[in-house]
Design an enzyme around this catalytic site. Structure first.
Site, PDB file in Angstrom:
ATOM      1  CD  GLN A  40     -10.948   7.267  -0.427  1.00  0.00           C
ATOM      2  OE1 GLN A  40     -10.036   7.092  -1.227  1.00  0.00           O
ATOM      3  NE2 GLN A  40     -10.894   6.808   0.807  1.00  0.00           N
ATOM      4  CD  GLN A  71      -6.185  -7.780   1.620  1.00  0.00           C
ATOM      5  OE1 GLN A  71      -5.466  -7.063   2.317  1.00  0.00           O
ATOM      6  NE2 GLN A  71      -7.161  -7.291   0.886  1.00  0.00           N
ATOM      7  CD  GLU A 115      -8.723   4.067   5.957  1.00  0.00           C
ATOM      8  OE1 GLU A 115      -8.922   5.098   5.265  1.00  0.00           O
ATOM      9  OE2 GLU A 115      -8.072   3.090   5.553  1.00  0.00           O
ATOM     10  N   GLY A 147      -2.266   9.467   8.706  1.00  0.00           N
ATOM     11  CA  GLY A 147      -1.114   8.645   9.039  1.00  0.00           C
ATOM     12  C   GLY A 147       0.123   9.442   9.392  1.00  0.00           C
ATOM     13  CG  ASP A 164      -3.950  -2.051   2.167  1.00  0.00           C
ATOM     14  OD1 ASP A 164      -3.694  -1.912   0.956  1.00  0.00           O
ATOM     15  OD2 ASP A 164      -5.000  -2.590   2.585  1.00  0.00           O
ATOM     16  CE1 TYR A 232      -6.077  -4.279  -6.435  1.00  0.00           C
ATOM     17  CE2 TYR A 232      -3.863  -4.796  -5.685  1.00  0.00           C
ATOM     18  CZ  TYR A 232      -5.181  -4.486  -5.409  1.00  0.00           C
ATOM     19  OH  TYR A 232      -5.597  -4.380  -4.104  1.00  0.00           O
TER      20      TYR A 232
END
Length: 291
Positions: A40, A71, A115, A147, A164, A232
């Site tokens: 990305q 969080q 990750e 993942g 997340d 957001y």
């Protein structure tokens, strides 16, 4: 395709897929880092009013001004809904904020983070120390990889799993499907809990409904918690909560931080009262998701 553009000294978030017909802009003081990873585009800039801002594929992931809201709720709602969460898995969360909150719980014996994009971690370590400080914690282990593959090889191991992720496009797309939630279920220990980024009721209500219906086929308890966060889209994001124990009630904290814990943890959003009301939704969303 998602697009981002800088008009003069402004960053504008534009996504035809996740928030069509609208845009959110922040005034920039300086671009601190811009790179393309294997997965990305990564941008880190200093904003005029929101502190440092992390952007992935043109979409804002974290700002220093309001990151604590996301969080804290993504971590403490599932953690305080479990009687004794000892082993925790984080999928995604490369900025480190979820990890920072997880290790505040003394009951945690180990926390693993999977990750896929190591460059996100590298950028956060360099520019976002307030989020990434727990990467050196002795209870923490980092796994760089996919993942899906990680979960396939770690069944029945975790009390709480927190996903997340960014929005369901690009490298995060697969983290919003039934197959992924089946893997999450398989990776839980008895009575385990899953918490995943759950999109916005103002933009993605049909998508949330489909996802929650899929989750109800796998878990006896499924709920949606709303989080207010101005950076957001529409200023609101959700957490989808799933529990293997039929007695789990996400609308009432099973445990809670005491007065001492609340001050030493530097909590700024989460409280037991916020926990108990987060799943109370506006009527239009309540009807769509729970009727």
């Amino acid at each position: 395709m998602d697009e981002s553009r800088k008009t003069g000294q402004w960053f504008s978030e534009v996504s035809k897929e996740t928030c069509p017909g609208q845009s959110f802009s922040l005034e920039m003081d300086d671009v601190l880092d811009q790179r393309k990873s294997k997965y990305q585009d990564i941008l880190l800039f200093q904003s005029r009013t929101y502190g440092k801002v992390l952007v992935l594929d043109g979409m804002i992931q974290v700002t220093e001004r309001d990151e604590f809201a996301y969080q804290e709720m993504m971590v403490h709602m599932p953690m305080f809904s479990h009687p004794n969460p000892q082993k925790v898995l984080i999928v995604g969360g490369g900025d480190g904020g979820i990890l920072r909150e997880v290790v505040k719980h003394d009951c945690v014996q180990s926390v693993v983070q999977c990750e896929i994009d190591e460059e996100v971690i590298n950028v956060s370590r360099k520019f976002l120390p307030s989020l990434s400080s727990a990467f050196e914690h002795p209870k923490f282990k980092l796994h760089i990889g996919d993942g899906f593959e990680f979960l396939k090889n770690h069944q029945g191991e975790f009390d709480v799993i927190i996903t997340d992720s960014s929005d369901p496009v690009g490298p995060a797309e697969g983290l919003f499907g039934a197959a992924y939630y089946q893997l999450l279920k398989n990776a839980l220990r008895t009575g385990g809990i899953v918490c995943s980024q759950g999109e916005s009721i103002w933009l993605h209500l049909d998508f949330i409904k489909r996802l929650m219906n899929s989750c109800r086929e796998l878990f006896p308890v499924v709920d949606y918690a709303s989080i207010s966060i101005p950076s957001y889209p529409c200023g609101q994001i959700g957490a989808i909560l799933c529990g293997l124990n039929p007695q789990t009630n996400f609308r009432s904290a099973l445990r809670a931080p005491d007065e001492h814990t609340g001050s030493t943890w530097n909590l700024r959003y989460y409280t037991p009262r916020v926990h108990s009301t987060a799943c109370i939704l506006p009527l239009f969303a309540e009807k769509e998701l729970f009727s």
